[in-house]
Design an enzyme around this catalytic site. Sequence first.
Site, PDB file in Angstrom:
ATOM      1  N   HIS A  97      44.967  16.628  58.633  1.00  0.00           N
ATOM      2  CA  HIS A  97      45.021  15.429  57.778  1.00  0.00           C
ATOM      3  C   HIS A  97      43.628  14.943  57.380  1.00  0.00           C
ATOM      4  CE1 HIS A  97      49.293  15.072  58.073  1.00  0.00           C
ATOM      5  NE2 HIS A  97      49.280  14.920  59.395  1.00  0.00           N
TER       6      HIS A  97
ATOM      7  N   ASP B  29      52.952  22.853  60.025  1.00  0.00           N
ATOM      8  CA  ASP B  29      53.152  21.543  60.647  1.00  0.00           C
ATOM      9  C   ASP B  29      54.224  20.800  59.850  1.00  0.00           C
ATOM     10  OD1 ASP B  29      51.276  19.562  62.566  1.00  0.00           O
ATOM     11  OD2 ASP B  29      52.403  18.485  61.012  1.00  0.00           O
TER      12      ASP B  29
ATOM     13  N   HIS C 198      54.262  17.733  59.061  1.00  0.00           N
ATOM     14  CA  HIS C 198      53.641  16.785  58.139  1.00  0.00           C
ATOM     15  C   HIS C 198      52.845  17.557  57.097  1.00  0.00           C
ATOM     16  CE1 HIS C 198      54.203  14.618  61.952  1.00  0.00           C
ATOM     17  NE2 HIS C 198      54.453  13.571  61.197  1.00  0.00           N
TER      18      HIS C 198
ATOM     19  N   ASP D 218      55.613  20.455  65.183  1.00  0.00           N
ATOM     20  CA  ASP D 218      56.490  19.288  65.194  1.00  0.00           C
ATOM     21  C   ASP D 218      57.708  19.454  64.292  1.00  0.00           C
ATOM     22  OD1 ASP D 218      54.736  19.354  63.125  1.00  0.00           O
ATOM     23  OD2 ASP D 218      53.907  17.361  63.442  1.00  0.00           O
TER      24      ASP D 218
END
Lengths: 557, 439
Positions: free
Chosen positions: B115, B154, B156, B243
């Site tokens: 991120h 991931d 996200h 995740d």
Amino acid sequence: MIVGLDVGGTNIDAVIIEKGNIIDTIKRPVNHEHLFESIWTALEELFSRHDKENIERINLSTTVSTNAIVENKTSPVGMIIQNGPGLPNDYLACGDENVFISGYVDHRGKLVKDLDQKEIDKAIELFKERNIDSCAVVTKFCTRNFSHELKIKELLEKHFSSITMGHNLSGKLNFPRRVFTSYLNAAIYHTFKNFSNDIKKSMEREGIGAPLYILKADGGTTSLSAAQERPVETILSGPAASFMGINALLHTDKDALLLDIGGTTTDIFFLADGLPLFEPLGIEIGSYKTLVRALYSHSIGLGGDSSIEITNGRLKIGPNREGPPYALGGPKATPTDALIALDKMKIGNREKAIEAMKLLSKELNLSIKDTAQKILDTMGDMIKNEVDRLLAQINSKPVYTVKELLYGKKIKPQLINMIGGPAKFMQPILEKKFNLPCYFPKHYHVANAIGAALAKITTDITLIADTSQGILSVPEMGVYEKINRNYGLDSARQRAIEILIERAVSLGAAKDEIETEIIEESVFNMVRGFFTSGKNIRIKAQIKPGLIGEVKGDKND
Amino acid sequence: MIKMIKAKNKLGLVFFPAFDWAISSTHPEREERLLYTQDQIFEEGIEDIEGIYFYNPAIATEKDIQRVHFCVPDVKSRLTKSHFISAGGAIKAFEAVMDGDVDKAFALVRPPGHHAQRVVYGDRGFCIVNIEAVMIERIRQQNKDLRVAIVDTDCHHGDGTQDIYWNDKNTLFISFHQDGRTLYPGTGFLDEFGGPSAYGYNINIPLPPGTGEEGFLYVLDNVVLPILDEYKPDIIINSAGQDNHYTDPLTNMNFTAQGYAKLNDKLNPHMAILEGGYSIEGALPYINLGIILAMAGIDYSHVKEPDYDKDKLKQPSDITEYIKKLSHMIYKRWQNREKLRADIVKGKDNIQRARQIYYDTDGILENQTQNFKICKKCSGVNTIDSQSDTGYHIFAITIPMDACSDCLDQGYKLYQDTSKFHYTNIYLQDRVNDVYYSK
């Protein structure tokens, strides 16, 4: 009076030490076929010169377990293995029969899937059919919860005379190693028991009441009865004896390199601030990697009797020994021949040694003297290169915290302590190569026996306190008890020491001589959701390694 | 004699759980995060497998960070030691591959990085430094033309990696993630397709909540692998967030350890780098084990979560249908990328991109405008004008690695001519000469 005995490849050495003085020594050839008789003959001869009443303890470093494994003279073993999810299980099949059972405990010791008793019953039948009498039971993550191992043992007990459980052998995580260690323990159980019975009988017959201890690969001892339960701990005690011997004869509290330069091999050890370095997991024997606690040691095929060849104009020493030195009737030139030719070592036929050097000198285009020098010099280089490689490896071992990565201890030897036949002659060469002071002791020829004599009881334990589950466990001692939610690090430390002392006493230590220490501890906040649900406390404690005394005034510089 | 287990591919592992570092005492990015993964790796005896090697992390330098980020006000005030180590861990793993010591490498390090965008005011999505990008750019100093494909698995959207490689055709970025309408950071849609010099080389695959093994592997087979076949990267990197797992506390997907292992088996990456994943007991130990075995070429078919239930995790058929359509659309867009690009750059000298960026971990709001020069000879000098609600207003200039001499000169001129009157900080990142200035 303390008696120490070490069984080597060719000789049995024994010593008697009284108040820090070596008062008697003996060296006798060993007959590996009749190991016990060899040992007892040497001891009897030694005892005959002293008052047996005065013997306080006897420490033996034997090869009984090692030889049984290396020579494949073991009993058949029935393995019961609970593998759970993870790696495939075929490579774990080390027993004569291997039964893989269902059921599973996870990494926190939570019971995920229960045992199926029918599978155990079938295993019992199978083992009986095959006339197997030694069994081992190992479940994945049994160090976290060994209830399945206990249950299986209960079912086996009526049928078999020896049952090894994985969690009793080590608190470390490594399932394959635990499987192999348990297998070996079961495989040599009967061999060691016979040896132990022979010793007990002979001691009784001779009226010797002193306790007898067996040396382990970690440089410590264990009582004969504990060794009978866990004979696997007595494998490969030879290097440990020589390590302890060097330390007994030459004390230091610095980082040091220890060398045992023998006929066939050179053993390399290290001290960190004077304390021994251990193998991270355990020692290897044959093709088995184990969880047997052991001193860090590395052996290279380089010694006084290593055969010398010249390939592509370059000297090649070792790794094989093809017989005694040329000057002593052997087939090939050896470093010992170089020493004899240089008139440093006064044994054998010097003419023959010079002849051996002469042959090499022609190929190397050097004088005879320079050839002999070059051999010793090359040996020094070989040792130096290997030590550098090992140090780089040791100093880059995995670490897991920011602190250790940034500020972790790196071993940097400040001196060299060594023993072994060629040690004295290698001293000036090694001093120059390493640019470090180099020492060797007077009594190096019985150093191993001295090391065995002065070894003390050692052991370690692994404690995990999981306050969110409310459980504290110490697998090595079979402890699995309830704790409350507020259990903290201080209580855990205290409990670890208590259990450690209990274990040391069970191994034959006297309560007042036990010195304990905590070697690792960590506390993790367990966070579930955004809240702390408990603590995961992990502690490793051990008996401080060291000697039960020193021997006096024994330094040659 | 016992049968020895052996890795088919030599695998390097940098396993650095940073047991003494956390964002805060009850934050998901905490000391305990890799504890049970370590237990599982140790208990399985991974360190004894022939062909698997463990390495300690290297420590990244300030210069490594400046190749990728504009840290405001500077690198030292934004990073902890752990960030340098985490990035250094990735670098060490990649070096082991590039030096030929191993065939593949997996960096299990924390904190994660995907991120972290070009400008760094603080922590967002638990990331401050984009460890993949820092790693790649360090290796590119010796391998200038290295073509890299990053596949971000991931849950996200990898918005930081997207931002860093937005205009770089030599780095293909593919992210699959839970649809941004339902999860942080709220980006990662199909139309985020890259900057003017790399349009089509930033591919987002937003998946509906509830996607399971079937959906992920469908996307892999029908979008990712075909695109990689055409792109022909020198290096494939799996940005291995974990995740998407059915037990993850922060997301809503139904992926499994078996699924992650199969994905890595099929993707066959040179590198994997741990990103997010906070089901530290129920998922991470098994996913990490699965990835390690798959990368090493060892049978992973027995790696399963204790509560794994294939039927319960079966993907509903409406999701399957939706993913099929989505995959088709994305692959079509990839094939049409040249034409789509032509439409976008037609008649333009510059392309601007204005965004608001939220730093959820540190609660900072940033407004920025990026300006990309459209240059015929190179990927073009580009700038960022950015303000944060912490009081900074910065101007940052990047001269890309392939810059032509005009763009190089223009970059320096911009740096000299921009006055400190309007800005708190001005930065110049010259990737041609590998230097960094700030005033």
